[in-house]
Design a protein around this motif. Structure first.
Motif, mmCIF file in Angstrom:
data_model
loop_
_atom_site.group_PDB
_atom_site.id
_atom_site.type_symbol
_atom_site.label_atom_id
_atom_site.label_comp_id
_atom_site.label_asym_id
_atom_site.label_seq_id
_atom_site.Cartn_x
_atom_site.Cartn_y
_atom_site.Cartn_z
ATOM 1 N N MET A 223 -7.706 12.374 -17.597
ATOM 2 C CA MET A 223 -8.169 11.776 -18.841
ATOM 3 C C MET A 223 -7.196 12.015 -19.988
ATOM 4 S SD MET A 223 -10.881 10.100 -18.101
ATOM 5 C CE MET A 223 -10.135 9.784 -16.490
ATOM 6 N N ALA A 224 -6.422 13.094 -19.912
ATOM 7 C CA ALA A 224 -5.414 13.337 -20.943
ATOM 8 C C ALA A 224 -4.343 12.246 -20.902
ATOM 9 C CB ALA A 224 -4.786 14.710 -20.751
ATOM 10 N N ALA A 225 -3.912 11.869 -19.675
ATOM 11 C CA ALA A 225 -2.912 10.808 -19.528
ATOM 12 C C ALA A 225 -3.492 9.456 -19.936
ATOM 13 C CB ALA A 225 -2.413 10.755 -18.083
ATOM 14 N N VAL A 226 -4.735 9.187 -19.541
ATOM 15 C CA VAL A 226 -5.394 7.936 -19.922
ATOM 16 C C VAL A 226 -5.477 7.826 -21.444
ATOM 17 C CG1 VAL A 226 -7.578 6.663 -19.865
ATOM 18 C CG2 VAL A 226 -6.693 7.698 -17.779
ATOM 19 N N SER A 227 -5.850 8.921 -22.087
ATOM 20 C CA SER A 227 -5.971 8.922 -23.548
ATOM 21 C C SER A 227 -4.635 8.704 -24.225
ATOM 22 C CB SER A 227 -6.599 10.239 -24.016
ATOM 23 O OG SER A 227 -7.901 10.404 -23.477
ATOM 24 N N GLN A 228 -3.568 9.226 -23.612
ATOM 25 C CA GLN A 228 -2.237 9.094 -24.206
ATOM 26 C C GLN A 228 -1.688 7.673 -24.064
ATOM 27 O OE1 GLN A 228 0.641 12.037 -22.929
ATOM 28 N NE2 GLN A 228 2.367 10.666 -23.320
ATOM 29 N N LEU A 229 -1.952 7.032 -22.918
ATOM 30 C CA LEU A 229 -1.299 5.761 -22.624
ATOM 31 C C LEU A 229 -2.117 4.532 -23.002
ATOM 32 C CD1 LEU A 229 0.276 6.474 -19.127
ATOM 33 C CD2 LEU A 229 1.463 6.311 -21.307
ATOM 34 N N THR A 230 -3.439 4.665 -23.121
ATOM 35 C CA THR A 230 -4.282 3.495 -23.325
ATOM 36 C C THR A 230 -5.092 3.607 -24.611
ATOM 37 O OG1 THR A 230 -6.283 4.292 -22.194
ATOM 38 C CG2 THR A 230 -4.534 3.393 -20.815
ATOM 39 N N GLN A 242 -19.904 0.163 -16.461
ATOM 40 C CA GLN A 242 -20.855 0.903 -17.289
ATOM 41 C C GLN A 242 -20.505 0.801 -18.764
ATOM 42 O OE1 GLN A 242 -22.764 4.150 -15.792
ATOM 43 N NE2 GLN A 242 -22.929 5.341 -17.665
ATOM 44 N N ALA A 243 -19.203 0.703 -19.057
ATOM 45 C CA ALA A 243 -18.797 0.606 -20.463
ATOM 46 C C ALA A 243 -17.400 0.033 -20.547
ATOM 47 C CB ALA A 243 -18.841 1.974 -21.127
ATOM 48 N N THR A 244 -17.118 -0.686 -21.612
ATOM 49 C CA THR A 244 -15.764 -1.100 -21.969
ATOM 50 C C THR A 244 -15.597 -0.838 -23.456
ATOM 51 O OG1 THR A 244 -16.472 -3.375 -22.447
ATOM 52 C CG2 THR A 244 -15.689 -2.921 -20.220
ATOM 53 N N GLY A 245 -14.373 -0.549 -23.842
ATOM 54 C CA GLY A 245 -14.154 -0.306 -25.260
ATOM 55 C C GLY A 245 -13.126 0.772 -25.498
ATOM 56 N N ALA A 246 -13.211 1.429 -26.630
ATOM 57 C CA ALA A 246 -12.235 2.445 -27.032
ATOM 58 C C ALA A 246 -12.146 3.543 -25.975
ATOM 59 C CB ALA A 246 -12.625 3.036 -28.379
ATOM 60 N N THR A 247 -10.934 3.976 -25.698
ATOM 61 C CA THR A 247 -10.706 4.982 -24.662
ATOM 62 C C THR A 247 -11.518 6.245 -24.901
ATOM 63 O OG1 THR A 247 -8.482 4.167 -24.147
ATOM 64 C CG2 THR A 247 -8.939 6.464 -23.634
ATOM 65 N N ALA A 248 -11.566 6.728 -26.140
ATOM 66 C CA ALA A 248 -12.279 7.973 -26.432
ATOM 67 C C ALA A 248 -13.749 7.874 -26.046
ATOM 68 C CB ALA A 248 -12.145 8.325 -27.916
ATOM 69 N N ASN A 249 -14.379 6.748 -26.327
ATOM 70 C CA ASN A 249 -15.792 6.570 -25.993
ATOM 71 C C ASN A 249 -16.010 6.514 -24.486
ATOM 72 O OD1 ASN A 249 -16.427 6.481 -28.720
ATOM 73 N ND2 ASN A 249 -16.345 4.248 -28.827
ATOM 74 N N CYS A 250 -15.141 5.788 -23.782
ATOM 75 C CA CYS A 250 -15.279 5.672 -22.327
ATOM 76 C C CYS A 250 -15.022 7.009 -21.634
ATOM 77 C CB CYS A 250 -14.325 4.605 -21.789
ATOM 78 S SG CYS A 250 -14.802 2.908 -22.228
#
Length: 423
Positions: A223-230, A242-250
């Protein structure tokens, strides 16, 4: 407004699971039976066809859009349907229903090293793997030196890759795939392998790809890499969005799902293997010997590992990497090298980390077994990267620092400080 690079509409994928009884001796014995007693074999086949069948929906009515030049994360727990989605997008398999529209050339990196031949040298595999991934020979030749520099395997270019360590294998495979120039790049868990320095290098390359205006679908449990890149994610749970939207929320919802689905038994018979192993022995199951996967900071972390031995083993050593819930590596540990085991046997070992010093929080592990060490060269028999989810929780009645642990303090509880007057 331009059309999206990827549009997924009501996408579903169904598998039919047969519940057959009787022999599971495999293709060879089935063929022998067919030749020796064809009538009996036909009766058995017809009986099997009458056995009840279950439907399993790996994906159900999944819809989302990805704009051109956007970098989107696809996240979800193991079994959520992420790999099925990527296979459908990559045209490896066909959907049961629904529609996919893609604008542009697609390159998929679904498993690092796909297409590598163990008997060929690193040099030969660069050309072979590049061709499989859609690169022309001129393009591979033009980028050859850049690929070799990135992989850091120049000294071993003319050595068959079967003699490479797992780290060298991964570096070369990623280097080839990372130097493609498609309009759309689909990446699955490539950052889950390799050492910390190489993972950082991969992140830098992926960041460079995204800033170059290419559309990227990035799948990872980190999730650290996902948060950095997306900046945007699609969260898949049990085959549905289940959800789409801002990375932090997902990411926040993903961590909540991970906590709610805690378990103590992990069946690894069909678990995804993202790292190349010899499979001289394989993990079959991991078990926590307690009702809930919860440990206190002061007690040993332990689990039971059930393995099957395929070939005679000269020795056996277990190793484990612990990850925080967001995918950041906390630490790695190696066991002592034990005596060998005979082929065709099954064993259960109790693996214990006596003093883990983990702070309160949620974690998971990657486990491996093999032989050797970093001086003599380590050979992996089997590696499973995402398993053993657990929680470290302060003991009942602890009203001190641990009970009020702040995640910004990190994931490791260091030894207590001492002080004395200097003068």
């Amino acid at each position: 407004m331009s059309a999206p690079a990827i549009r997924v509409e009501n996408l579903s994928k169904r598998y039919v699971i047969s519940h057959t009884s009787g022999s599971r001796d495999g293709l060879r014995n089935s063929l022998e039976t067919a030749f020796r007693n064809p009538l009996n074999w036909l009766k058995t086949r017809r009986a099997a066809q009458r056995q009840p069948k279950d439907e399993f929906w790996a994906l159900r009515d999944v819809s989302f859009d990805v704009a051109q030049g956007e970098v989107v994360g696809i996240i979800g727990r193991n079994g959520a349907g992420k790999s099925t989605l990527l296979k459908l997008l990559s045209r490896i398999t066909e959907p049961t229903s629904g529609r996919i529209s893609i604008e542009g050339r697609v390159a998929s990196l679904l498993e690092v090293g796909t297409g590598f031949h163990p008997e060929l040298t690193g040099r030969e595999n660069i050309f072979l793997n590049g061709a499989i991934l859609g690169m022309s020979r001129n393009e591979i030749t033009r980028k050859f030196d850049e690929i070799v520099d990135f992989a850091e395997v120049e000294r071993f270019l003319d050595t068959p890759v079967k003699r490479y360590s797992s780290g060298m294998y991964v570096r070369l495979a990623f280097a080839v795939a990372a130097h493609l120039e498609p309009e759309i790049l689909i990446i699955d868990e490539v950052l889950a392998v390799g050492d910390a320095q190489f993972q950082k290098k991969c992140l830098g390359k992926m960041d460079e790809v995204s800033r170059g205006g290419r559309t990227v679908l990035f799948v990872s449990h980190n999730m650290a890499a996902v948060s950095q890149l997306t900046s945007r994610c699609v969260l898949i749970n049990k085959g549905q969005v289940q959800a789409t939207g801002a990375t932090a929320n997902c990411v926040s919802q993903y961590l909540e799902i991970s906590e709610a689905q805690a378990k103590t038994h992990f069946d690894l018979s069909s678990a995804s293997r993202k790292v190349q192993g010899t499979h001289d022995a394989n993990f079959r199951a991991l078990d926590f010997e307690r009702e809930l996967p919860i440990f206190s900071p002061s007690e040993p972390f332990a689990f039971a590992a059930t393995i099957e031995v395929q070939r005679d083993l000269p020795s056996l050593r277990f190793s484990m990497t612990v990850y925080a819930a967001d995918g950041a590596a906390v630490g790695c540990c190696f066991g002592n090298e034990g005596s060998g085991l005979r082929a065709g046997t099954r064993h259960t070992f109790r693996v214990t980390l006596p003093d883990h010093r983990l702070a309160p929080g949620h974690y998971y592990c990657g486990v491996a077994m093999g032989k050797g060490n970093h001086r003599t060269g380590f050979v992996d028999y089997d590696v499973v990267l995402d398993t053993l989810s657990f929680e470290i929780r302060p003991e009942e009645g602890d009203g001190g620092t641990l009970a009020h642990w702040n995640k910004n303090w990190g994931s490791v509880l260091l030894p207590a400080l001492t002080h004395e007057r200097a003068g």
